[in-house]
Design a protein around this motif. Structure first.
Motif, PDB file in Angstrom:
ATOM      1  N   THR A  70      -0.717   2.386  11.571  1.00 46.41           N
ATOM      2  CA  THR A  70      -1.097   2.575  10.172  1.00 46.41           C
ATOM      3  C   THR A  70      -0.129   1.829   9.264  1.00 46.41           C
ATOM      4  OG1 THR A  70       0.244   4.551   9.753  1.00 46.41           O
ATOM      5  CG2 THR A  70      -1.926   4.889  10.774  1.00 46.41           C
ATOM      6  N   LEU A  71      -0.569   1.536   8.056  1.00 45.34           N
ATOM      7  CA  LEU A  71       0.283   0.845   7.092  1.00 45.34           C
ATOM      8  C   LEU A  71       1.492   1.701   6.725  1.00 45.34           C
ATOM      9  CD1 LEU A  71      -2.389  -0.778   4.742  1.00 45.34           C
ATOM     10  CD2 LEU A  71      -1.144  -1.829   6.637  1.00 45.34           C
ATOM     11  N   ARG A  72       1.278   3.012   6.592  1.00 47.09           N
ATOM     12  CA  ARG A  72       2.399   3.883   6.230  1.00 47.09           C
ATOM     13  C   ARG A  72       3.418   3.943   7.361  1.00 47.09           C
ATOM     14  NH1 ARG A  72       2.893   9.958   4.541  1.00 47.09           N
ATOM     15  NH2 ARG A  72       1.071  10.291   5.885  1.00 47.09           N
ATOM     16  N   ALA A  73       2.944   3.939   8.605  1.00 46.88           N
ATOM     17  CA  ALA A  73       3.866   3.938   9.739  1.00 46.88           C
ATOM     18  C   ALA A  73       4.722   2.671   9.728  1.00 46.88           C
ATOM     19  CB  ALA A  73       3.096   4.061  11.045  1.00 46.88           C
ATOM     20  N   LEU A  74       4.104   1.511   9.505  1.00 41.20           N
ATOM     21  CA  LEU A  74       4.861   0.261   9.459  1.00 41.20           C
ATOM     22  C   LEU A  74       5.922   0.299   8.360  1.00 41.20           C
ATOM     23  CD1 LEU A  74       2.084  -2.454   9.992  1.00 41.20           C
ATOM     24  CD2 LEU A  74       3.928  -1.846  11.570  1.00 41.20           C
ATOM     25  N   THR A 124       2.202   6.318  16.947  1.00 42.94           N
ATOM     26  CA  THR A 124       2.137   4.892  17.275  1.00 42.94           C
ATOM     27  C   THR A 124       0.951   4.653  18.206  1.00 42.94           C
ATOM     28  OG1 THR A 124       3.715   5.252  19.078  1.00 42.94           O
ATOM     29  CG2 THR A 124       4.605   4.514  16.962  1.00 42.94           C
ATOM     30  N   PRO A 125       0.532   3.406  18.373  1.00 44.99           N
ATOM     31  CA  PRO A 125      -0.657   3.119  19.191  1.00 44.99           C
ATOM     32  C   PRO A 125      -0.526   3.611  20.627  1.00 44.99           C
ATOM     33  CG  PRO A 125      -0.113   1.229  17.840  1.00 44.99           C
ATOM     34  CD  PRO A 125       1.016   2.195  17.673  1.00 44.99           C
ATOM     35  N   LEU A 153       8.133  15.407   8.221  1.00 44.65           N
ATOM     36  CA  LEU A 153       6.985  14.825   7.539  1.00 44.65           C
ATOM     37  C   LEU A 153       6.161  14.046   8.563  1.00 44.65           C
ATOM     38  CD1 LEU A 153       7.188  13.092   4.057  1.00 44.65           C
ATOM     39  CD2 LEU A 153       5.522  12.421   5.777  1.00 44.65           C
ATOM     40  N   PRO A 154       4.939  14.496   8.881  1.00 45.95           N
ATOM     41  CA  PRO A 154       4.133  13.804   9.894  1.00 45.95           C
ATOM     42  C   PRO A 154       3.364  12.628   9.310  1.00 45.95           C
ATOM     43  CG  PRO A 154       3.001  15.774   9.162  1.00 45.95           C
ATOM     44  CD  PRO A 154       4.305  15.738   8.410  1.00 45.95           C
ATOM     45  N   LEU A 155       3.330  11.544  10.055  1.00 46.17           N
ATOM     46  CA  LEU A 155       2.509  10.394   9.711  1.00 46.17           C
ATOM     47  C   LEU A 155       1.419  10.288  10.775  1.00 46.17           C
ATOM     48  CD1 LEU A 155       5.072   9.819   8.023  1.00 46.17           C
ATOM     49  CD2 LEU A 155       4.670   7.384   8.430  1.00 46.17           C
ATOM     50  N   PRO A 156       0.201  10.717  10.467  1.00 51.04           N
ATOM     51  CA  PRO A 156      -0.861  10.770  11.484  1.00 51.04           C
ATOM     52  C   PRO A 156      -1.277   9.384  11.940  1.00 51.04           C
ATOM     53  CG  PRO A 156      -1.765  11.187   9.317  1.00 51.04           C
ATOM     54  CD  PRO A 156      -0.278  11.136   9.142  1.00 51.04           C
ATOM     55  N   GLY A 157      -1.858   9.363  13.131  1.00 51.02           N
ATOM     56  CA  GLY A 157      -2.326   8.098  13.681  1.00 51.02           C
ATOM     57  C   GLY A 157      -2.970   8.311  15.027  1.00 51.02           C
ATOM     58  N   ALA A 158      -2.746   7.383  15.925  1.00 51.74           N
ATOM     59  CA  ALA A 158      -3.429   7.394  17.223  1.00 51.74           C
ATOM     60  C   ALA A 158      -3.024   8.592  18.062  1.00 51.74           C
ATOM     61  CB  ALA A 158      -3.120   6.103  17.978  1.00 51.74           C
ATOM     62  N   ALA A 185       0.809  -1.221   0.000  1.00 47.57           N
ATOM     63  CA  ALA A 185       0.000   0.000   0.000  1.00 47.57           C
ATOM     64  C   ALA A 185       0.838   1.265   0.000  1.00 47.57           C
ATOM     65  CB  ALA A 185      -0.925   0.009   1.221  1.00 47.57           C
ATOM     66  N   ALA A 186       1.985   1.234   0.693  1.00 43.72           N
ATOM     67  CA  ALA A 186       2.756   2.469   0.877  1.00 43.72           C
ATOM     68  C   ALA A 186       4.112   2.454   0.188  1.00 43.72           C
ATOM     69  CB  ALA A 186       2.952   2.726   2.373  1.00 43.72           C
ATOM     70  N   GLY A 187       4.531   1.295  -0.292  1.00 41.31           N
ATOM     71  CA  GLY A 187       5.887   1.185  -0.833  1.00 41.31           C
ATOM     72  C   GLY A 187       6.142   2.019  -2.063  1.00 41.31           C
ATOM     73  N   ALA A 188       5.123   2.269  -2.872  1.00 46.75           N
ATOM     74  CA  ALA A 188       5.318   3.020  -4.113  1.00 46.75           C
ATOM     75  C   ALA A 188       5.376   4.525  -3.891  1.00 46.75           C
ATOM     76  CB  ALA A 188       4.195   2.686  -5.091  1.00 46.75           C
ATOM     77  N   GLN A 189       5.064   4.986  -2.676  1.00 41.14           N
ATOM     78  CA  GLN A 189       5.104   6.418  -2.398  1.00 41.14           C
ATOM     79  C   GLN A 189       6.544   6.902  -2.230  1.00 41.14           C
ATOM     80  OE1 GLN A 189       2.457   7.253   0.895  1.00 41.14           O
ATOM     81  NE2 GLN A 189       0.897   5.860   0.122  1.00 41.14           N
ATOM     82  N   HIS A 190       6.712   8.213  -2.272  1.00 40.77           N
ATOM     83  CA  HIS A 190       8.054   8.812  -2.198  1.00 40.77           C
ATOM     84  C   HIS A 190       8.412   9.115  -0.746  1.00 40.77           C
ATOM     85  CE1 HIS A 190      11.612  10.946  -3.256  1.00 40.77           C
ATOM     86  NE2 HIS A 190      11.143  12.137  -2.933  1.00 40.77           N
TER      87      HIS A 190
END
Length: 317
Positions: free
Chosen positions: A45-49, A36-37, A137-142, A20-25
């Motif tokens: 999230t998948l992007r966080a992983l 994180t949780p 670059l923020p990765l939103p989540g819990a 899901a996220a590997g193709a992103q830059h």
């Protein structure tokens, strides 16, 4: 964290994260602020992983805690790739992170739980990185704050607006001043508190009388508990069951009550009446109303209307 500790449980999630996220830059020379949780490991999230796998290093509040979390997801990191960045060394450690970013590395930053920089470390690190000309670059989540807001029904004329107060000062005068400000704040207010201070906070909030407060305890965990009750009843609620003073707490003070358009002013409770009467005996009306609102949390408009009524009913001097 929840009992989901087997890395096998997340094998499919790691594969899904890559797809899901590997193709992103994911540019180098960037600090990735990764949420994180807050309790349940499945709330990642998948992007966080994906970023936690591809980062050159992971800066974290507690290296042992983060190593345990990464292994639960099936991600192995040598100790040299875990950088301690916590409240006691954040300014100094930020410079080491900046040096790595200058070399083109990707650095992920995580706090022990939730979104970095909200109440946990991360704000000073992000400021240092931005000042050095690098990207954050923020990765939103819990987040414990938004988790409670979504369940607390903080609805008022302002459309659910709220202020974030975080942890109140631990010292007496500073804490009392912060509580007075909260009492006068018409919007909802979000607080965080540790288990060893939750009873003291509940006793302080009792001065707000019938103003509703929603308390969230151990959010997203097995023994999660969410309850809404008058502020004056919070202390009794906590001690009614032994487990209620354990765990991490988020509290939402609901907005001050507003009268309906064309309707009567909300009634004052006995404590607000008592405080207003004492202040009116010593101060002009506006000053008495202002202080009474700060002390009791009662609405200023209701206090002012009551002050006028008391003065009109008083016998002539």
């Amino acid at each position: 964290m929840t009992s989901l500790t087997s890395s096998a449980s997340f094998g499919a999630a790691l594969q899904a994260a890559h797809e899901a996220a590997g193709a992103q830059h994911y540019p180098g020379g960037t600090l990735y602020a990764v949420a994180t949780p807050i309790g349940n490991l499945a709330d990642i999230t998948l992007r966080a992983l994906h970023v936690l796998q591809i980062a050159d290093a992971v800066a974290c509040e507690d290296t042992r805690h983060t190593q345990q979390m990464l292994r639960a997801y099936g991600i192995e990191r040598p100790a040299a790739q875990l950088l301690a960045v916590h409240q006691h060394n954040e300014a100094e450690a930020a410079q080491a992170v900046v040096a790595r970013l200058a070399a083109g590395q990707r650095i992920a930053f995580v706090s022990d739980a939730g979104t970095p920089g909200v109440s946990d470390p991360g704000a000073r690190l992000a400021a240092a990185v931005r000042a050095a000309g690098h990207r954050v670059l923020p990765l939103p989540g819990a987040s414990s704050v938004t988790t409670l807001v979504s369940a607390a029904a903080l609805v008022d004329d302002a459309g659910g607006a709220f202020v974030f107060a975080g942890f109140l000062p631990a010292r007496g005068r500073e804490r009392e001043a912060a509580l007075r400000l909260l009492a006068a704040e018409p919007r909802a207010a979000l607080l965080l508190e540790a288990p060893h201070r939750i009873e003291a906070l509940a006793q302080s909030l009792a001065a707000l009388g019938a103003r509703p407060v929603t308390v969230g305890r151990e959010l997203t965990k097995q023994f999660e508990e969410i309850a809404t009750l008058p502020a004056q009843e919070l202390a009794a609620w906590l001690v009614a069951a032994p487990q209620r003073t354990r765990g991490e707490f988020v509290l939402a003070l609901h907005p001050l009550a507003r009268p309906a358009a064309g309707g009567a002013e909300p009634a004052l409770d006995a404590e607000a009446e008592r405080v207003l009467g004492l202040l009116l005996a010593e101060l002009p009306t506006k000053g008495a109303v202002r202080l009474a609102a700060q002390i009791t949390g009662a609405p200023r408009n209701a206090l002012y209307a009551r002050a006028v009524a008391l003065q009109q009913a008083a016998p002539d001097a």
